[in-house]
Design an enzyme around this catalytic site. Structure first.
Site, PDB file in Angstrom:
ATOM      1  N   LYS A 147       0.819  -1.211   0.000  1.00 53.98           N
ATOM      2  CA  LYS A 147       0.000   0.000   0.000  1.00 53.98           C
ATOM      3  C   LYS A 147       0.854   1.262   0.000  1.00 53.98           C
ATOM      4  O   LYS A 147       2.082   1.212   0.079  1.00 53.98           O
ATOM      5  CB  LYS A 147      -0.943  -0.007   1.211  1.00 53.98           C
ATOM      6  CG  LYS A 147      -2.079  -1.009   1.097  1.00 53.98           C
ATOM      7  CD  LYS A 147      -3.043  -0.880   2.271  1.00 53.98           C
ATOM      8  CE  LYS A 147      -4.235  -1.814   2.126  1.00 53.98           C
ATOM      9  NZ  LYS A 147      -5.171  -1.712   3.267  1.00 53.98           N
ATOM     10  N   ARG A 155      -2.895  -9.345   6.636  1.00 52.14           N
ATOM     11  CA  ARG A 155      -3.566  -9.597   5.348  1.00 52.14           C
ATOM     12  C   ARG A 155      -2.598  -9.193   4.245  1.00 52.14           C
ATOM     13  O   ARG A 155      -2.247  -8.013   4.125  1.00 52.14           O
ATOM     14  CB  ARG A 155      -4.867  -8.795   5.261  1.00 52.14           C
ATOM     15  CG  ARG A 155      -5.681  -9.052   3.997  1.00 52.14           C
ATOM     16  CD  ARG A 155      -6.979  -8.251   4.011  1.00 52.14           C
ATOM     17  NE  ARG A 155      -7.787  -8.516   2.838  1.00 52.14           N
ATOM     18  CZ  ARG A 155      -7.667  -7.864   1.670  1.00 52.14           C
ATOM     19  NH1 ARG A 155      -6.768  -6.889   1.553  1.00 52.14           N
ATOM     20  NH2 ARG A 155      -8.446  -8.182   0.639  1.00 52.14           N
TER      21      ARG A 155
END
Length: 278
Positions: free
Chosen positions: A213, A247
């Site tokens: 990210k 995750r």
């Protein structure tokens, strides 16, 4: 269900054409099965399937289109890997119900029941674990100047309210996800990572979704495809701050991060001493 005596790994299986990192790679059942097999072989404890992109700026996918993408692949995954724990990433109650009926074990809702008001009632009826994520706005609007009065206190207040609502409906198996990258600036993400252990007050498992990210990419000035090393670093920081589930897109490296951090914590416990012992 997965035991959390040590941190666990959730492998991401995006069934989308437009996810920010691996969109379009696993649109067919054959492609998804091959990737699911790899994630499990690399050590994933949970497979998280999602058919609607939640990248910044993504519009909401109609529920009927989400189901068309998801249902045949979910059935194939459940049949091929009957021992695997399957999480379904959706913000629609009808999709959640279909998925659980087809063999999914838990629901991962980025909207915390705000996109579909029927989600909480559905989870209460299905009696499955629920991942409750914090986000400002929707995926389409979340990065439009996100702002907080006090970042950690605002997120904690959000969880306090939502958990109370769920518990009143009989839902107690709740995992909290502070939503890195969802309605947060780069500074917000790092402040949240630094203060992640603040959320231990809820005595709930904490999920951290940092994989490839902007928390990595913007600092290093690299695209998501080059962010594996940076992801491993922020995953390690999250583990040190109390994350129970990571995750991730890259399971093997996340498993290694867990092993190293667990060894580090064990050695620190064994060698701890006070100045009076010297």
């Amino acid at each position: 269900m997965v035991q959390l005596s040590t941190p666990r790994i959730m492998g991401i299986l995006n069934l989308t054409p437009d996810s920010f990192y691996d969109g379009g790679k696993y649109l067919s059942a054959d492609q998804a099965l091959k990737q699911g097999e790899k994630l499990l072989a690399d050590g994933a404890d949970i497979l998280d399937l999602g058919a609607a992109s939640t990248r910044p700026g993504a519009p909401l996918l109609p529920q009927t289109e989400e189901r068309e993408r998801l249902e045949p692949i979910l059935k194939a995954i459940v049949k091929a890997f009957p021992e695997a724990i399957i999480s379904l990433d959706t913000y629609y109650a009808q999709t959640a119900e279909m998925a659980v009926n087809e063999g999914a074990h838990m629901i991962n809702d980025v909207s915390a029941g705000r996109i579909d008001p029927g989600m909480f009632e559905t989870i209460a009826r299905l009696r499955v674990p629920y991942i409750l994520m914090h986000m400002q706005g929707t995926p389409q609007t979340m990065q439009q100047q996100p702002a907080y009065t006090n970042l950690l206190k605002d997120i904690a207040a959000f969880f306090y309210t939502k958990i109370a609502m769920l518990e009143a409906m009989g839902v107690h198996d709740i995992i909290i996800d502070p939503g890195f990258g969802f309605g947060k600036t780069l500074e917000h993400n790092y402040r949240l990572l630094h203060g992640l252990d603040f959320l231990a007050m809820f005595e709930r498992p904490i999920l951290a979704g940092l994989s490839r990210k902007s928390i990595v990419n913007k600092v290093l000035g690299i695209p998501a495809r080059e962010a594996l090393n940076g992801t491993s670093i922020v995953n390690a920081l999250a583990l040190l701050k109390g994350a129970d589930i990571l995750r991730v897109h890259d399971v093997k490296e996340a498993v290694e991060a867990v092993k190293i951090i667990e060894a580090y914590k064990t050695a620190n416990q064994q060698d701890s001493f006070s100045p009076k012992q010297q």
